[in-house]
Scaffold this motif. Structure first.
Motif, PDB file in Angstrom:
ATOM      1  N   GLU A  30      49.197 -71.926 -51.249  1.00 10.34           N
ATOM      2  CA  GLU A  30      48.125 -71.944 -52.249  1.00 10.34           C
ATOM      3  C   GLU A  30      47.088 -70.859 -51.999  1.00 10.34           C
ATOM      4  OE1 GLU A  30      46.557 -75.920 -52.438  1.00 10.34           O
ATOM      5  OE2 GLU A  30      48.373 -76.687 -53.394  1.00 10.34           O
ATOM      6  N   VAL A  31      46.923 -70.411 -50.748  1.00 14.66           N
ATOM      7  CA  VAL A  31      45.933 -69.376 -50.442  1.00 14.66           C
ATOM      8  C   VAL A  31      46.529 -67.972 -50.601  1.00 14.66           C
ATOM      9  CG1 VAL A  31      46.247 -69.143 -47.936  1.00 14.66           C
ATOM     10  CG2 VAL A  31      43.971 -68.930 -48.919  1.00 14.66           C
ATOM     11  N   LEU A  32      47.822 -67.887 -50.876  1.00 13.41           N
ATOM     12  CA  LEU A  32      48.495 -66.604 -51.086  1.00 13.41           C
ATOM     13  C   LEU A  32      48.648 -66.316 -52.574  1.00 13.41           C
ATOM     14  CD1 LEU A  32      51.415 -67.059 -48.515  1.00 13.41           C
ATOM     15  CD2 LEU A  32      49.390 -65.622 -48.215  1.00 13.41           C
ATOM     16  N   THR A  33      48.564 -65.038 -52.951  1.00  9.62           N
ATOM     17  CA  THR A  33      48.878 -64.676 -54.331  1.00  9.62           C
ATOM     18  C   THR A  33      50.379 -64.898 -54.550  1.00  9.62           C
ATOM     19  OG1 THR A  33      49.319 -62.360 -53.789  1.00  9.62           O
ATOM     20  CG2 THR A  33      47.043 -62.922 -54.425  1.00  9.62           C
ATOM     21  N   PRO A  34      50.810 -65.085 -55.791  1.00 12.46           N
ATOM     22  CA  PRO A  34      52.235 -65.301 -56.050  1.00 12.46           C
ATOM     23  C   PRO A  34      53.126 -64.151 -55.575  1.00 12.46           C
ATOM     24  CG  PRO A  34      50.945 -65.871 -57.989  1.00 12.46           C
ATOM     25  CD  PRO A  34      49.999 -65.222 -57.008  1.00 12.46           C
ATOM     26  N   ASP A  35      52.563 -62.938 -55.559  1.00  8.28           N
ATOM     27  CA  ASP A  35      53.358 -61.770 -55.162  1.00  8.28           C
ATOM     28  C   ASP A  35      52.926 -61.225 -53.799  1.00  8.28           C
ATOM     29  OD1 ASP A  35      50.859 -60.916 -55.987  1.00  8.28           O
ATOM     30  OD2 ASP A  35      51.614 -59.189 -57.115  1.00  8.28           O
ATOM     31  N   ALA A  36      52.372 -62.090 -52.954  1.00 12.12           N
ATOM     32  CA  ALA A  36      51.882 -61.661 -51.638  1.00 12.12           C
ATOM     33  C   ALA A  36      53.007 -61.031 -50.818  1.00 12.12           C
ATOM     34  CB  ALA A  36      51.300 -62.855 -50.890  1.00 12.12           C
ATOM     35  N   THR A  37      52.608 -60.073 -49.973  1.00 10.74           N
ATOM     36  CA  THR A  37      53.547 -59.383 -49.086  1.00 10.74           C
ATOM     37  C   THR A  37      53.010 -59.433 -47.668  1.00 10.74           C
ATOM     38  OG1 THR A  37      52.475 -57.235 -49.429  1.00 10.74           O
ATOM     39  CG2 THR A  37      54.313 -57.810 -50.916  1.00 10.74           C
ATOM     40  N   SER A  39      53.806 -57.752 -43.354  1.00 11.56           N
ATOM     41  CA  SER A  39      54.609 -56.980 -42.413  1.00 11.56           C
ATOM     42  C   SER A  39      54.404 -57.548 -41.015  1.00 11.56           C
ATOM     43  CB  SER A  39      54.248 -55.492 -42.444  1.00 11.56           C
ATOM     44  OG  SER A  39      52.970 -55.278 -41.886  1.00 11.56           O
ATOM     45  N   ASP A  40      55.414 -57.362 -40.189  1.00 15.97           N
ATOM     46  CA  ASP A  40      55.389 -57.802 -38.799  1.00 15.97           C
ATOM     47  C   ASP A  40      55.781 -56.613 -37.935  1.00 15.97           C
ATOM     48  OD1 ASP A  40      55.517 -59.122 -36.387  1.00 15.97           O
ATOM     49  OD2 ASP A  40      57.160 -60.447 -36.932  1.00 15.97           O
ATOM     50  N   ASP A  41      54.886 -56.227 -37.030  1.00 18.82           N
ATOM     51  CA  ASP A  41      55.098 -55.063 -36.165  1.00 18.82           C
ATOM     52  C   ASP A  41      55.489 -53.819 -36.961  1.00 18.82           C
ATOM     53  OD1 ASP A  41      54.373 -56.082 -33.655  1.00 18.82           O
ATOM     54  OD2 ASP A  41      56.328 -57.018 -33.389  1.00 18.82           O
ATOM     55  N   GLY A  42      54.841 -53.637 -38.131  1.00 24.62           N
ATOM     56  CA  GLY A  42      55.022 -52.424 -38.916  1.00 24.62           C
ATOM     57  C   GLY A  42      56.182 -52.430 -39.893  1.00 24.62           C
ATOM     58  N   SER A  43      56.970 -53.517 -39.926  1.00 26.41           N
ATOM     59  CA  SER A  43      58.105 -53.598 -40.862  1.00 26.41           C
ATOM     60  C   SER A  43      57.842 -54.685 -41.889  1.00 26.41           C
ATOM     61  CB  SER A  43      59.397 -53.931 -40.110  1.00 26.41           C
ATOM     62  OG  SER A  43      59.707 -52.907 -39.200  1.00 26.41           O
ATOM     63  N   ASP A  44      57.972 -54.330 -43.168  1.00 21.97           N
ATOM     64  CA  ASP A  44      57.818 -55.338 -44.209  1.00 21.97           C
ATOM     65  C   ASP A  44      58.906 -56.402 -44.055  1.00 21.97           C
ATOM     66  OD1 ASP A  44      55.650 -54.001 -45.194  1.00 21.97           O
ATOM     67  OD2 ASP A  44      56.474 -53.671 -47.191  1.00 21.97           O
ATOM     68  N   ARG A  45      58.512 -57.630 -44.275  1.00 18.90           N
ATOM     69  CA  ARG A  45      59.426 -58.777 -44.147  1.00 18.90           C
ATOM     70  C   ARG A  45      59.364 -59.615 -45.419  1.00 18.90           C
ATOM     71  NH1 ARG A  45      61.940 -57.082 -39.558  1.00 18.90           N
ATOM     72  NH2 ARG A  45      60.500 -56.927 -37.827  1.00 18.90           N
ATOM     73  N   ASP A  46      60.379 -60.434 -45.612  1.00 15.54           N
ATOM     74  CA  ASP A  46      60.356 -61.425 -46.682  1.00 15.54           C
ATOM     75  C   ASP A  46      59.337 -62.492 -46.277  1.00 15.54           C
ATOM     76  OD1 ASP A  46      61.340 -64.245 -47.651  1.00 15.54           O
ATOM     77  OD2 ASP A  46      62.174 -62.785 -49.068  1.00 15.54           O
ATOM     78  N   LEU A  47      58.263 -62.612 -47.051  1.00 18.99           N
ATOM     79  CA  LEU A  47      57.148 -63.464 -46.683  1.00 18.99           C
ATOM     80  C   LEU A  47      57.568 -64.917 -46.475  1.00 18.99           C
ATOM     81  CD1 LEU A  47      53.663 -63.429 -47.096  1.00 18.99           C
ATOM     82  CD2 LEU A  47      54.540 -65.087 -48.699  1.00 18.99           C
ATOM     83  N   LYS A  98      42.305 -64.901 -52.807  1.00 19.28           N
ATOM     84  CA  LYS A  98      43.669 -65.179 -52.311  1.00 19.28           C
ATOM     85  C   LYS A  98      44.100 -64.031 -51.411  1.00 19.28           C
ATOM     86  CE  LYS A  98      44.713 -68.690 -55.214  1.00 19.28           C
ATOM     87  NZ  LYS A  98      45.090 -70.016 -54.783  1.00 19.28           N
ATOM     88  N   VAL A  99      44.974 -64.338 -50.461  1.00 15.68           N
ATOM     89  CA  VAL A  99      45.554 -63.299 -49.590  1.00 15.68           C
ATOM     90  C   VAL A  99      46.707 -62.643 -50.357  1.00 15.68           C
ATOM     91  CG1 VAL A  99      46.794 -62.856 -47.452  1.00 15.68           C
ATOM     92  CG2 VAL A  99      44.897 -64.473 -47.458  1.00 15.68           C
ATOM     93  N   SER A 100      46.591 -61.335 -50.606  1.00 15.03           N
ATOM     94  CA  SER A 100      47.664 -60.621 -51.300  1.00 15.03           C
ATOM     95  C   SER A 100      48.593 -59.923 -50.303  1.00 15.03           C
ATOM     96  CB  SER A 100      47.101 -59.613 -52.287  1.00 15.03           C
ATOM     97  OG  SER A 100      46.321 -58.646 -51.618  1.00 15.03           O
ATOM     98  N   ARG A 101      48.098 -59.699 -49.081  1.00 16.24           N
ATOM     99  CA  ARG A 101      48.930 -59.088 -48.042  1.00 16.24           C
ATOM    100  C   ARG A 101      48.329 -59.399 -46.686  1.00 16.24           C
ATOM    101  NH1 ARG A 101      52.966 -55.525 -47.147  1.00 16.24           N
ATOM    102  NH2 ARG A 101      52.861 -54.148 -45.353  1.00 16.24           N
ATOM    103  N   PHE A 102      49.213 -59.605 -45.719  1.00 13.64           N
ATOM    104  CA  PHE A 102      48.752 -59.625 -44.333  1.00 13.64           C
ATOM    105  C   PHE A 102      49.749 -58.849 -43.478  1.00 13.64           C
ATOM    106  CE2 PHE A 102      51.237 -63.566 -44.547  1.00 13.64           C
ATOM    107  CZ  PHE A 102      51.949 -63.583 -43.361  1.00 13.64           C
TER     108      PHE A 102
END
Length: 107
Positions: A30-37, A39-47, A98-102
Motif C-alpha cells: 500500500e505504501v508503494l506506487t503500482p509501478d514501483a521499482t 534495485s539491489d546492489d546496483g542491479s534492478d530486480r523484480d520488486l 508513496k515510494v516509487s523506487r528504492f
C-alpha cells in the motif's frame, strides 16, 4: 545506537520500514506506487519477487542506524533468515506520499 522507526523524518519511509518490520505484505504494498521499482546492489530486480524472497519468506527486519537527505536515505542493519545481518544503505524516491523506487545494497 539505532533510530526508532517512529522517529524517522519522512512519513512515507516510516510507513515502509514499519510495514517491512511487521512483515505486513499488504501494508508494504500500500505504501508503494503500482509501478514501483527497486534495485539491489546496483542491479534492478523484480520488486514483488525480491520482497517475497528477501523480506516476507525470510522475515526481513531493519534496524535504522542513521538517516540523511531529509529521511530519504537510511543506513540500517538489515537481517533476514537467509543472509543473517548486514549493514545496508537504502535510498527512497517518494512521489505523492508513496515510494516509487528504492535502491538498497551493502553499505
Amino acid at each position: 545506537m539505532t533510530v526508532p522507526v517512529n522517529k524517522l523524518s519522512d512519513p512515507t519511509v516510516r510507513e515502509f520500514v514499519t510495514a517491512l518490520n511487521a512483515n505486513d505484505e499488504q501494508a508494504l504494498f500500500e505504501v508503494l506506487t503500482p509501478d514501483a521499482t527497486m534495485s539491489d546492489d546496483g542491479s534492478d530486480r523484480d520488486l514483488r519477487e525480491w520482497l517475497d524472497r528477501e523480506v516476507f519468506v525470510s522475515r526481513g527486519h531493519m534496524d535504522v542506524v542513521s538517516e540523511t537527505n531529509d529521511g530519504l536515505t537510511l543506513v540500517a542493519d538489515y537481517r533476514n533468515d537467509t543472509w543473517g545481518s548486514m549493514r545496508t544503505k537504502w535510498v527512497f524516491t517518494v512521489e505523492g506520499g508513496k515510494v516509487s523506487r528504492f535502491e538498497t545494497g551493502q553499505a
